[in-house]
Motif scaffolding. Structure first.
Motif, mmCIF file in Angstrom:
data_model
loop_
_atom_site.group_PDB
_atom_site.id
_atom_site.type_symbol
_atom_site.label_atom_id
_atom_site.label_comp_id
_atom_site.label_asym_id
_atom_site.label_seq_id
_atom_site.Cartn_x
_atom_site.Cartn_y
_atom_site.Cartn_z
ATOM 1 N N CYS A 51 -2.823 15.048 -13.408
ATOM 2 C CA CYS A 51 -3.078 16.487 -13.512
ATOM 3 C C CYS A 51 -4.406 16.844 -12.853
ATOM 4 O O CYS A 51 -5.459 16.309 -13.222
ATOM 5 N N CYS B 263 -6.832 18.275 -19.264
ATOM 6 C CA CYS B 263 -6.895 18.486 -17.818
ATOM 7 C C CYS B 263 -7.909 19.550 -17.412
ATOM 8 O O CYS B 263 -7.694 20.321 -16.483
ATOM 9 N N THR C 19 -6.834 13.942 -14.485
ATOM 10 C CA THR C 19 -6.441 13.395 -15.774
ATOM 11 C C THR C 19 -5.090 12.706 -15.670
ATOM 12 O O THR C 19 -4.165 13.217 -15.024
ATOM 13 N N ASP D 139 -7.414 19.597 -11.886
ATOM 14 C CA ASP D 139 -8.129 20.699 -12.527
ATOM 15 C C ASP D 139 -8.729 21.580 -11.442
ATOM 16 O O ASP D 139 -9.505 21.111 -10.610
ATOM 17 N N LYS E 147 -9.438 10.280 -18.135
ATOM 18 C CA LYS E 147 -9.894 11.416 -17.336
ATOM 19 C C LYS E 147 -11.100 10.966 -16.527
ATOM 20 O O LYS E 147 -12.014 10.324 -17.064
ATOM 21 N N PRO F 91 -6.007 23.619 -15.575
ATOM 22 C CA PRO F 91 -4.967 22.722 -15.053
ATOM 23 C C PRO F 91 -4.142 23.448 -13.992
ATOM 24 O O PRO F 91 -3.664 24.562 -14.222
#
Length: 390
Positions: A74, A56, A88, A76, A103, A60
């Protein structure tokens, strides 16, 4: 069914009922899986870190869980308006671990996300980007070739910044309303909540008239309630420290209307300590829970606070009590589905603490706590960034 098979089935069901999974993100670049064993009455043993996955992006910051698909999205917080970040997808199918599925590149500085739907079962994800002054949307499921459906960028007019944190637009959250037809995004930098109509045919968002806040408020997060035909929005403002309550009404024209009915400081005597700021807000069955960072109301245990308020019949809120967050800088908190547990994510202490939620609505004893990654300095982008129930 054979007796042994029945016994095994019942034992498995009992174990599932007493063991809970949580997921947490840390600014060290790791997504953690946590296990809560409710049969263990020692809080320091009951909650443990099952695994950690470096994924991530560099920072994250937020997890949104799609339980039906068994995946986490997730965001970033790395990057900015010119340097990309990432989004992600993580599988939760493997017990005790997460695995990266895909991702994709996204606008930088993603801090929050929300699902919304369209026609024929179409699904989408909207992401708020604090440092990039933007909101992006994605069609789901993601593939390696997926790009944003929309990138909505915000620019401030030539007004002086009321507070140093308001030098630019800073969307801090994106939230779906109870009708499923509108999205809102509190913008800390613009003292505004952006309001969007969802175009169900293609998933695109059309911006309507926003909800303006007094200069220097810094709206951060919100929570909708809908009961007995009444829809309300409760927001916390990071810079002014206020909880603001809106009646929400709908018509056949464009966006909903927000009518402010209350604005209070959710703290004893209505005054926050000078460095204290509200962060997260959760509501369950007429009870409001607000995490308060850096108020240090419990210096003996180096703990900030969670404020509990009760919702009155007219939708206004009354302050009830403070309880410890059992750590420093409680950035996030989330009530579980059954409503009997609350997970608190303390950023600077890098700890997840789970407390009981009582039938009275008050917060009770600690049932689990664990250190997750390295601790961080107060006021820095370090430490634990989010927690979510599995």
């Amino acid at each position: 069914m054979h007796t042994l098979a029945l016994f095994t089935l019942l034992a498995t069901a009992a174990a599932a009922a007493t063991t809970k999974t949580l997921y947490a993100t840390h600014y060290n670049g790791t997504v953690y899986t946590l296990s809560l064993n409710l049969e263990d009455k020692n809080p320091d043993n009951a909650l443990s870190v099952s695994s950690g996955k470096d994924t991530c992006g560099d920072m994250p910051s937020w997890l949104s869980l799609d339980r039906s698909a068994g995946v986490l999205y997730c965001s970033d917080e790395g990057g900015n308006a010119t340097v990309p970040g990432s989004l992600t997808v993580l599988s939760t199918a493997s017990q005790g671990t997460v695995e990266e599925i895909v991702k994709v590149e996204d606008v930088g500085a993603g801090v929050n996300s929300a699902f919304y739907g369209g026609e024929s079962g179409a699904e989408y994800l909207a992401v708020a980007h604090y440092g990039a002054s933007a909101l992006t949307t994605f069609p789901l499921p993601l593939t390696p070739a997926t790009t944003p459906l929309q990138t909505l960028s915000y620019n401030l007019t030539d007004r002086p910044a009321p507070k140093p944190q308001q030098d630019a637009s800073h969307p801090h959250q994106v939230l779906l309303d109870p009708s499923g037809e509108f999205l809102i995004s509190p913008d800390l930098g613009m003292d505004l909540i952006h309001v969007y109509t969802v175009n169900a045919s293609n998933g695109r968002l059309d911006e309507g008239r926003g909800v303006e806040f007094p200069a220097g408020s810094g709206p951060r997060h919100g929570f909708f309630t809908s009961e007995g035909g009444e829809t309300r929005l409760y927001t916390v403002s990071e810079l002014s420290g206020e909880l603001t309550v809106f009646d929400v009404s709908y018509s056949t024209y464009w966006c909903p209307t927000f009518h402010k009915i209350q604005s209070i400081i959710p703290y004893p005597n209505g005054t926050l300590p000078s460095d204290a700021t509200p962060a997260g807000i959760q509501i369950r069955e007429g009870n409001i829970y607000i995490s308060l960072r850096s108020d240090q109301s419990y210096p003996g245990i180096e703990s900030d606070s969670i404020a509990t308020l009760f919702i009155n019949s007219d939708g206004t809120a009354t302050f009830h009590s403070l309880t410890p967050s059992y750590g420093k800088v409680p950035r996030t908190l989330v009530v579980n589905d059954t409503g009997d547990l609350v997970a608190i994510g303390n950023q600077a202490s890098a700890s997840v603490v789970v407390v009981r939620r009582l039938e009275s609505g008050e917060l009770g004893e600690v049932v689990g706590r664990v250190l997750v990654g390295e601790t961080g300095a107060v006021g820095e982008e370090e430490g634990l960034s989010s927690v979510v129930w599995g």
